[in-house]
Design a protein around this motif. Structure first.
Motif, PDB file in Angstrom:
ATOM      1  N   GLY A  55       1.018   5.322  12.332  1.00 16.73           N
ATOM      2  CA  GLY A  55       1.352   3.910  12.290  1.00 16.73           C
ATOM      3  C   GLY A  55       0.194   3.003  11.893  1.00 16.73           C
ATOM      4  N   PRO A  56      -0.919   3.044  12.631  1.00 17.03           N
ATOM      5  CA  PRO A  56      -2.031   2.141  12.299  1.00 17.03           C
ATOM      6  C   PRO A  56      -2.547   2.332  10.869  1.00 17.03           C
ATOM      7  N   LYS A  57      -2.466   3.580  10.371  1.00 21.90           N
ATOM      8  CA  LYS A  57      -2.908   3.862   9.006  1.00 21.90           C
ATOM      9  C   LYS A  57      -1.950   3.206   7.996  1.00 21.90           C
ATOM     10  N   LEU A  58      -0.670   3.341   8.241  1.00 24.43           N
ATOM     11  CA  LEU A  58       0.317   2.728   7.344  1.00 24.43           C
ATOM     12  C   LEU A  58       0.221   1.201   7.419  1.00 24.43           C
ATOM     13  N   ALA A  59       0.014   0.665   8.622  1.00 23.91           N
ATOM     14  CA  ALA A  59      -0.106  -0.792   8.773  1.00 23.91           C
ATOM     15  C   ALA A  59      -1.316  -1.315   7.993  1.00 23.91           C
ATOM     16  N   ALA A  60      -2.428  -0.587   8.055  1.00 23.62           N
ATOM     17  CA  ALA A  60      -3.631  -1.001   7.321  1.00 23.62           C
ATOM     18  C   ALA A  60      -3.360  -0.937   5.815  1.00 23.62           C
ATOM     19  N   ALA A  61      -2.624   0.086   5.378  1.00 24.83           N
ATOM     20  CA  ALA A  61      -2.303   0.218   3.949  1.00 24.83           C
ATOM     21  C   ALA A  61      -1.385  -0.913   3.488  1.00 24.83           C
ATOM     22  N   LEU A  62      -0.457  -1.307   4.367  1.00 24.76           N
ATOM     23  CA  LEU A  62       0.432  -2.432   4.031  1.00 24.76           C
ATOM     24  C   LEU A  62      -0.389  -3.688   3.797  1.00 24.76           C
ATOM     25  N   GLU A  63      -1.303  -3.949   4.724  1.00 24.16           N
ATOM     26  CA  GLU A  63      -2.102  -5.175   4.636  1.00 24.16           C
ATOM     27  C   GLU A  63      -2.996  -5.132   3.396  1.00 24.16           C
ATOM     28  N   GLN A  64      -3.581  -3.977   3.125  1.00 25.70           N
ATOM     29  CA  GLN A  64      -4.448  -3.826   1.965  1.00 25.70           C
ATOM     30  C   GLN A  64      -3.672  -4.085   0.676  1.00 25.70           C
ATOM     31  N   HIS A  65      -2.461  -3.558   0.620  1.00 24.24           N
ATOM     32  CA  HIS A  65      -1.653  -3.732  -0.594  1.00 24.24           C
ATOM     33  C   HIS A  65      -1.307  -5.211  -0.797  1.00 24.24           C
ATOM     34  N   VAL A  66      -0.954  -5.900   0.300  1.00 19.69           N
ATOM     35  CA  VAL A  66      -0.640  -7.335   0.188  1.00 19.69           C
ATOM     36  C   VAL A  66      -1.885  -8.104  -0.252  1.00 19.69           C
ATOM     37  N   LYS A  67      -3.044  -7.717   0.294  1.00 20.14           N
ATOM     38  CA  LYS A  67      -4.292  -8.436  -0.020  1.00 20.14           C
ATOM     39  C   LYS A  67      -4.740  -8.239  -1.464  1.00 20.14           C
ATOM     40  N   ASP A  68      -4.198  -7.213  -2.131  1.00 18.58           N
ATOM     41  CA  ASP A  68      -4.502  -7.011  -3.544  1.00 18.58           C
ATOM     42  C   ASP A  68      -3.959  -8.152  -4.397  1.00 18.58           C
ATOM     43  N   TYR A  69      -3.045  -8.913  -3.830  1.00 21.78           N
ATOM     44  CA  TYR A  69      -2.419 -10.019  -4.566  1.00 21.78           C
ATOM     45  C   TYR A  69      -2.874 -11.341  -3.988  1.00 21.78           C
ATOM     46  N   ASP A  70      -2.560 -12.389  -4.713  1.00 20.00           N
ATOM     47  CA  ASP A  70      -2.945 -13.729  -4.287  1.00 20.00           C
ATOM     48  C   ASP A  70      -1.907 -14.235  -3.279  1.00 20.00           C
ATOM     49  N   VAL A  71      -1.988 -13.692  -2.069  1.00 21.15           N
ATOM     50  CA  VAL A  71      -1.044 -14.074  -1.022  1.00 21.15           C
ATOM     51  C   VAL A  71      -1.831 -14.708   0.116  1.00 21.15           C
ATOM     52  N   ASP A  72      -1.348 -15.835   0.600  1.00 18.92           N
ATOM     53  CA  ASP A  72      -1.996 -16.521   1.712  1.00 18.92           C
ATOM     54  C   ASP A  72      -1.492 -15.876   3.015  1.00 18.92           C
ATOM     55  N   ILE A  73      -2.326 -15.013   3.619  1.00 19.33           N
ATOM     56  CA  ILE A  73      -1.908 -14.335   4.856  1.00 19.33           C
ATOM     57  C   ILE A  73      -2.350 -15.157   6.060  1.00 19.33           C
ATOM     58  N   MET A  74      -1.378 -15.576   6.863  1.00 25.83           N
ATOM     59  CA  MET A  74      -1.690 -16.339   8.080  1.00 25.83           C
ATOM     60  C   MET A  74      -1.315 -15.467   9.272  1.00 25.83           C
ATOM     61  N   ASN A  75      -2.294 -14.704   9.765  1.00 27.52           N
ATOM     62  CA  ASN A  75      -2.028 -13.786  10.869  1.00 27.52           C
ATOM     63  C   ASN A  75      -2.117 -14.538  12.192  1.00 27.52           C
ATOM     64  N   LEU A  76      -1.538 -13.985  13.249  1.00 26.07           N
ATOM     65  CA  LEU A  76      -1.554 -14.580  14.592  1.00 26.07           C
ATOM     66  C   LEU A  76      -0.872 -15.947  14.603  1.00 26.07           C
ATOM     67  N   GLN A  77       0.158 -16.076  13.790  1.00 23.35           N
ATOM     68  CA  GLN A  77       0.922 -17.327  13.745  1.00 23.35           C
ATOM     69  C   GLN A  77       2.361 -17.046  14.142  1.00 23.35           C
ATOM     70  N   ARG A  78       2.822 -17.721  15.179  1.00 22.58           N
ATOM     71  CA  ARG A  78       4.185 -17.502  15.654  1.00 22.58           C
ATOM     72  C   ARG A  78       5.068 -18.670  15.230  1.00 22.58           C
ATOM     73  N   ALA A  79       6.165 -18.348  14.530  1.00 24.61           N
ATOM     74  CA  ALA A  79       7.109 -19.387  14.125  1.00 24.61           C
ATOM     75  C   ALA A  79       7.996 -19.739  15.307  1.00 24.61           C
ATOM     76  N   THR A  80       8.274 -21.030  15.482  1.00 25.96           N
ATOM     77  CA  THR A  80       9.107 -21.447  16.614  1.00 25.96           C
ATOM     78  C   THR A  80      10.399 -22.127  16.169  1.00 25.96           C
ATOM     79  N   ALA A  81      10.461 -22.575  14.925  1.00 27.76           N
ATOM     80  CA  ALA A  81      11.693 -23.222  14.453  1.00 27.76           C
ATOM     81  C   ALA A  81      11.725 -23.253  12.930  1.00 27.76           C
ATOM     82  N   LEU A  82      12.950 -23.294  12.407  1.00 29.96           N
ATOM     83  CA  LEU A  82      13.148 -23.433  10.963  1.00 29.96           C
ATOM     84  C   LEU A  82      13.989 -24.687  10.743  1.00 29.96           C
TER      85      LEU A  82
END
Ligand code: FAD
Length: 310
Positions: A55-82
């Motif tokens: 699991g932790p290995k796959l999770a790290a690979a997921l994050e690495q793959h997303v970071k290869d692109y111009d994506v604004d990653i906002m970690n530790l953010q909890r959505a409360t309403a839409l």
């Protein structure tokens, strides 16, 4: 403002973000815990083309793959309403626990789900050491061994039937005095020679030798007696809870709280798509969540090129 804002950073969210970013549009991901349930998983053997990973290995690979692109990653953010767009094609707002708000032309909900746990001594300690939640994932690890399935609803009885074909013996433990599963499943279950059904039985403790599970205790709710079953595995099937509380009243949910999506991942709110374990799509698996994430992202892109906002 974003073109696509993904809420949730599990397999569904990561796939959605990558598909969106590859279209060259402004993409953001807000996640409480990037990696999602994958972070809590030990061995993964059914992620096709990867024979075995953790699991932790796959999770790290997921994050690495997303970071290869111009994506604004906002970690530790909890959505409360839409908040849906005020006008057709307008901006959708996602409110965060920290008081901030994010705005986007389209939103992909991928906040996943969590397994309801028994909350008995030993359960947390032996999680992934005999205590399991996913028969499709971990069933083969118990080949030839004895297991219990906790819960006599459809998922518990389906799990017991599935496992009976792999393991030596299954004990199905139901709290109530009757099973709640569909009659056809109950008939199938009762026809299997290596299944014992215990009703009015309340699991009270998971036992182990410090390394792995070796039994469980339950209370016979009729006699009040405590009994022990020796076994090697316990599959807890008492419910999967979608992380959709923050959407109540805005996005249409099923009676179980799952976000209702169509074949393109579109929800009841224009411009809002959803993917993965939080949705009505059946069979909660990593490979399915990723496929659904890709699909919802393409659905969102389709929506963007058809809507008037620029
Ligand atoms: P999740 O992985 O649940 O991710 C949800 C994301 O949303 C997380 O980032 C979370 O922090 C975030 N989030 C939640 N609420 C909010 C909020 N309000 N605001 C912002 N972010 C939020 N599947 C397999 O295919 N193979 C396996 O071997 C396997 N083993 C498993 C073992 C265990 C112990 C468990 C628990 C699950 C296992 N699964 C397995 C199932 C698999 O992990 C899930 O199907 C998959 O992770 C679902 O992906 P998802 O992206 O939909 O959701």
């Amino acid at each position: 403002a974003f073109d696509v804002l993904v809420v949730g950073g599990g397999p569904a969210g990561a796939a959605a973000a990558i598909y969106a970013a590859r279209k060259g549009i402004r993409t953001g991901v807000a996640a409480e815990r990037f990696g999602g349930q994958v972070l809590d998983t030990l061995g993964i053997e059914n992620f096709i083309s990867v024979k075995e990973t953790e699991g932790p290995k796959l999770a790290a690979a997921l994050e690495q793959h997303v970071k290869d692109y111009d994506v604004d990653i906002m970690n530790l953010q909890r959505a409360t309403a839409l908040v849906p767009a005020a006008t057709p094609g307008g901006l959708i707002e996602v409110k965060l626990e920290n008081g901030a708000s994010l705005r986007s032309k389209s939103v992909i909900i991928s906040t996943g789900a969590r397994w309801r746990s028994m909350n008995v001594p030993g359960e947390a300690e032996y999680r992934n050491k005999g205590v399991a939640y996913c028969p499709h994932c971990d069933g083969p690890l118990f080949k030839g061994k004895r297991v219990a399935v906790i819960g006599g609803g459809n998922s518990g009885v389906e799990a017991a039937i599935d496992l009976a074909g792999i393991v030596a013996h299954v004990t199905l433990i139901e709290f109530d005095s009757k099973l709640r599963a569909d009659a056809v499943l109950q008939t199938k279950l009762r026809s299997l020679p290596n299944v014992t059904i215990l009703m009015s039985a309340q699991t009270t403790e998971v036992h182990g030798d410090g390394q792995k599970v070796n039994g469980l205790s339950y209370k016979d709710r009729n006699s009040g007696e405590l009994r022990r079953v020796d076994l090697e595995g316990i599959f807890v099937q008492i419910g999967l809870l979608p992380n959709s509380d923050w959407l109540k009243g805005t996005v249409e949910l099923s009676p179980r709280g799952e976000v209702i999506v169509d074949s393109h991942g579109q929800t009841s709110v224009p411009g809002v798509f959803a993917a993965g374990d939080v949705t009505t799509v059946p069979y909660k698996q990593i490979i399915i969540a990723m496929g659904e994430g890709a699909k919802a992202s393409l659905g969102a892109f389709d929506h963007l090129i058809r809507s008037s906002v620029t």
